[in-house]
Design an enzyme around this catalytic site. Structure first.
Site, PDB file in Angstrom:
ATOM      1  N   GLY A   1      -7.862   0.791  11.532  1.00  0.00           N
ATOM      2  CA  GLY A   1      -6.827   0.567  12.553  1.00  0.00           C
ATOM      3  C   GLY A   1      -6.148  -0.774  12.326  1.00  0.00           C
ATOM      4  O   GLY A   1      -4.916  -0.873  12.239  1.00  0.00           O
ATOM      5  N   HIS A   2      -6.963  -1.825  12.199  1.00  0.00           N
ATOM      6  CA  HIS A   2      -6.409  -3.150  11.905  1.00  0.00           C
ATOM      7  C   HIS A   2      -5.605  -3.115  10.608  1.00  0.00           C
ATOM      8  O   HIS A   2      -4.526  -3.684  10.511  1.00  0.00           O
ATOM      9  CB  HIS A   2      -7.531  -4.176  11.695  1.00  0.00           C
ATOM     10  CG  HIS A   2      -8.380  -4.441  12.899  1.00  0.00           C
ATOM     11  ND1 HIS A   2      -9.715  -4.110  12.944  1.00  0.00           N
ATOM     12  CD2 HIS A   2      -8.106  -5.036  14.079  1.00  0.00           C
ATOM     13  CE1 HIS A   2     -10.231  -4.484  14.101  1.00  0.00           C
ATOM     14  NE2 HIS A   2      -9.272  -5.046  14.825  1.00  0.00           N
TER      15      HIS A   2
ATOM     16  N   LEU B   1     -10.462   4.276  16.492  1.00  0.00           N
ATOM     17  CA  LEU B   1     -11.243   3.251  15.792  1.00  0.00           C
ATOM     18  C   LEU B   1     -11.260   1.978  16.622  1.00  0.00           C
ATOM     19  O   LEU B   1     -10.251   1.600  17.219  1.00  0.00           O
ATOM     20  CB  LEU B   1     -10.638   2.970  14.414  1.00  0.00           C
ATOM     21  CG  LEU B   1     -10.657   4.144  13.438  1.00  0.00           C
ATOM     22  CD1 LEU B   1     -10.016   3.731  12.113  1.00  0.00           C
ATOM     23  CD2 LEU B   1     -12.076   4.647  13.198  1.00  0.00           C
TER      24      LEU B   1
ATOM     25  N   GLU C   1      -1.212   0.479  19.329  1.00  0.00           N
ATOM     26  CA  GLU C   1      -1.029   1.202  20.596  1.00  0.00           C
ATOM     27  C   GLU C   1      -2.349   1.630  21.217  1.00  0.00           C
ATOM     28  O   GLU C   1      -2.366   2.132  22.333  1.00  0.00           O
ATOM     29  CB  GLU C   1      -0.122   2.424  20.379  1.00  0.00           C
ATOM     30  CG  GLU C   1       1.328   2.003  20.253  1.00  0.00           C
ATOM     31  CD  GLU C   1       2.278   3.128  19.922  1.00  0.00           C
ATOM     32  OE1 GLU C   1       1.799   4.217  19.522  1.00  0.00           O
ATOM     33  OE2 GLU C   1       3.491   2.915  20.040  1.00  0.00           O
TER      34      GLU C   1
ATOM     35  N   GLN D   1     -10.526 -14.561  26.445  1.00  0.00           N
ATOM     36  CA  GLN D   1     -10.157 -13.235  26.949  1.00  0.00           C
ATOM     37  C   GLN D   1     -11.360 -12.365  27.309  1.00  0.00           C
ATOM     38  O   GLN D   1     -11.203 -11.214  27.683  1.00  0.00           O
ATOM     39  CB  GLN D   1      -9.242 -12.511  25.953  1.00  0.00           C
ATOM     40  CG  GLN D   1      -9.915 -11.999  24.696  1.00  0.00           C
ATOM     41  CD  GLN D   1      -8.890 -11.478  23.700  1.00  0.00           C
ATOM     42  OE1 GLN D   1      -8.100 -12.234  23.151  1.00  0.00           O
ATOM     43  NE2 GLN D   1      -8.891 -10.168  23.475  1.00  0.00           N
TER      44      GLN D   1
ATOM     45  N   GLN E   1      -1.876  -3.846  26.500  1.00  0.00           N
ATOM     46  CA  GLN E   1      -1.736  -5.169  25.879  1.00  0.00           C
ATOM     47  C   GLN E   1      -0.327  -5.354  25.294  1.00  0.00           C
ATOM     48  O   GLN E   1       0.260  -6.436  25.391  1.00  0.00           O
ATOM     49  CB  GLN E   1      -2.784  -5.331  24.777  1.00  0.00           C
ATOM     50  CG  GLN E   1      -2.668  -6.631  24.004  1.00  0.00           C
ATOM     51  CD  GLN E   1      -3.875  -6.884  23.123  1.00  0.00           C
ATOM     52  OE1 GLN E   1      -4.820  -7.544  23.538  1.00  0.00           O
ATOM     53  NE2 GLN E   1      -3.866  -6.361  21.920  1.00  0.00           N
TER      54      GLN E   1
ATOM     55  N   ALA F   1     -13.992  -8.055  12.443  1.00  0.00           N
ATOM     56  CA  ALA F   1     -14.743  -6.795  12.331  1.00  0.00           C
ATOM     57  C   ALA F   1     -13.738  -5.684  12.044  1.00  0.00           C
ATOM     58  O   ALA F   1     -13.637  -4.684  12.761  1.00  0.00           O
ATOM     59  CB  ALA F   1     -15.572  -6.506  13.585  1.00  0.00           C
ATOM     60  N   LEU F   2     -13.007  -5.894  10.975  1.00  0.00           N
ATOM     61  CA  LEU F   2     -11.827  -5.075  10.684  1.00  0.00           C
ATOM     62  C   LEU F   2     -12.179  -3.638  10.305  1.00  0.00           C
ATOM     63  O   LEU F   2     -13.198  -3.383   9.677  1.00  0.00           O
ATOM     64  CB  LEU F   2     -11.021  -5.718   9.547  1.00  0.00           C
ATOM     65  CG  LEU F   2     -10.511  -7.138   9.816  1.00  0.00           C
ATOM     66  CD1 LEU F   2      -9.717  -7.647   8.612  1.00  0.00           C
ATOM     67  CD2 LEU F   2      -9.658  -7.208  11.086  1.00  0.00           C
TER      68      LEU F   2
ATOM     69  N   MET G   1      -9.410  -9.886  16.171  1.00  0.00           N
ATOM     70  CA  MET G   1     -10.693 -10.534  16.449  1.00  0.00           C
ATOM     71  C   MET G   1     -11.700 -10.181  15.351  1.00  0.00           C
ATOM     72  O   MET G   1     -12.918 -10.320  15.559  1.00  0.00           O
ATOM     73  CB  MET G   1     -11.205 -10.121  17.819  1.00  0.00           C
ATOM     74  CG  MET G   1     -10.248 -10.576  18.927  1.00  0.00           C
ATOM     75  SD  MET G   1     -11.030 -10.787  20.528  1.00  0.00           S
ATOM     76  CE  MET G   1     -11.573  -9.136  20.847  1.00  0.00           C
TER      77      MET G   1
END
Ligand code: AMP
Length: 286
Positions: A36-37, A187, A151, A61, A156, A32-33, A30
């Site tokens: 973690g992304h 994060l 994770e 969602q 999810q 706003a990286l 989504m």
């Protein structure tokens, strides 16, 4: 790096990759990286000939309109970060492009099983159907060999695996470890919404979870849950929404430590208005 905004452009790009028999790795986000992304993105780039990242704040969602409105967006910076990672293509659709029939239209109901009923499923009604809805569309458009998930959103991943199974999708779901700040805070794009004061207390979530692993060695499941909730609830501005100790495969709550070989604690804490989620492993099979 190709920037694709239309579904037609995405389909054309995917067809090109398929013609070359290239494997496709896909990372849905989504935006706003953060690091973690980017850990998922790095893995997708490494493991596939072609990598596709999507940036899309999926209205379907969000069960809370205020959460949707305040969700951080930073497309320009996201594109710069992805270009540095050598991503092949970024898909950045508008809501109209993804949901031409409007967001709440004739929705297919997905069979997500018992893993979607508990925790986030209980506290965010409709959330996982919304996640399934966007992923089903994206998986069908991209038909990736592998899709990468973090994770941090432990539940999810279980729900996505169930979606893949119930819809007979041919994609490998790759789970990637949680990336944390040096102070332990998982994060999250939502961390940017924390006030300076909330930023100071948010790391207590992971500190408490880590402490609870030691505590659990000579205490019951019930007592471990109570300790975590009491500790965090005693901090001003913090309120535990839920903390459950579950079988990591079924996500159903356990009462005794020996009920499952793989045990995880999943937590959601409200820090002011900001909802933060995290989890910790108590037991893992050898
Ligand atoms: P989001 O943009 O929040 O939907 O996240 C996109 C993907 O990045 C999801 O699979 C998340 O689980 C993953 N992700 C988000 N934060 C982290 C993190 N701190 N460590 C690892 N993966 C993460």
């Amino acid at each position: 790096m190709k920037i694709l905004r239309r579904v037609s452009e995405l389909l054309e790009f995917v067809a090109g990759a398929r013609n070359r028999n290239a494997s496709i790795g896909f990372v849905p986000t989504m935006g706003a990286l953060h690091a973690g992304h980017l850990s998922l993105v790095k893995k997708a780039v490494e493991e596939n000939e072609v990598s596709i990242v999507s940036l899309f704040v999926n209205p379907a969602q969000f069960n809370d309109p205020r959460d949707l409105e305040s969700y951080p967006r930073n497309e320009e910076e996201d594109l710069k970060l992805l270009a540095k990672e050598n991503v092949s293509a970024v898909f950045v659709p508008t809501v109209e492009e993804m949901y031409p029939d409007n967001v709440k239209g004739d929705e297919k109901i997905f069979d997500l099983g018992e893993v979607a009923e508990v925790m986030e499923g209980k506290y965010r009604p409709g959330h996982f159907q919304g996640v399934a809805r966007i992923l089903y569309r994206l998986f069908n458009l991209i038909n990736p060999n592998r899709a990468y998930f973090g994770e941090k959103d432990f539940q999810q991943i279980a729900v996505v695996r169930r979606l893949v199974e119930s819809e007979n999708l041919r994609v490998d779901i790759v789970a990637c470890p949680i990336k944390r700040d040096s102070n332990g805070l998982a994060l999250s794009s939502r961390n940017t919404l924390l006030s300076p004061q909330q930023r100071l207390i948010a790391p207590e979530i992971y500190k408490t979870l880590k402490y609870s692993v030691e505590y659990s060695k000579n205490h019951s499941v019930r007592s471990t849950i109570d300790t975590v909730v009491e500790r965090l609830d005693s901090i001003p501005e913090m309120k535990v929404e839920y903390f459950e100790i579950v079988d990591a495969r079924t996500l159903q709550a356990i009462e005794e430590w020996d009920e499952s070989p793989w045990v995880v604690g999943c937590i959601t804490v409200k820090c002011g208005d900001i909802r933060l989620i995290d989890n910790i492993t108590y037991k893992i099979p050898d």
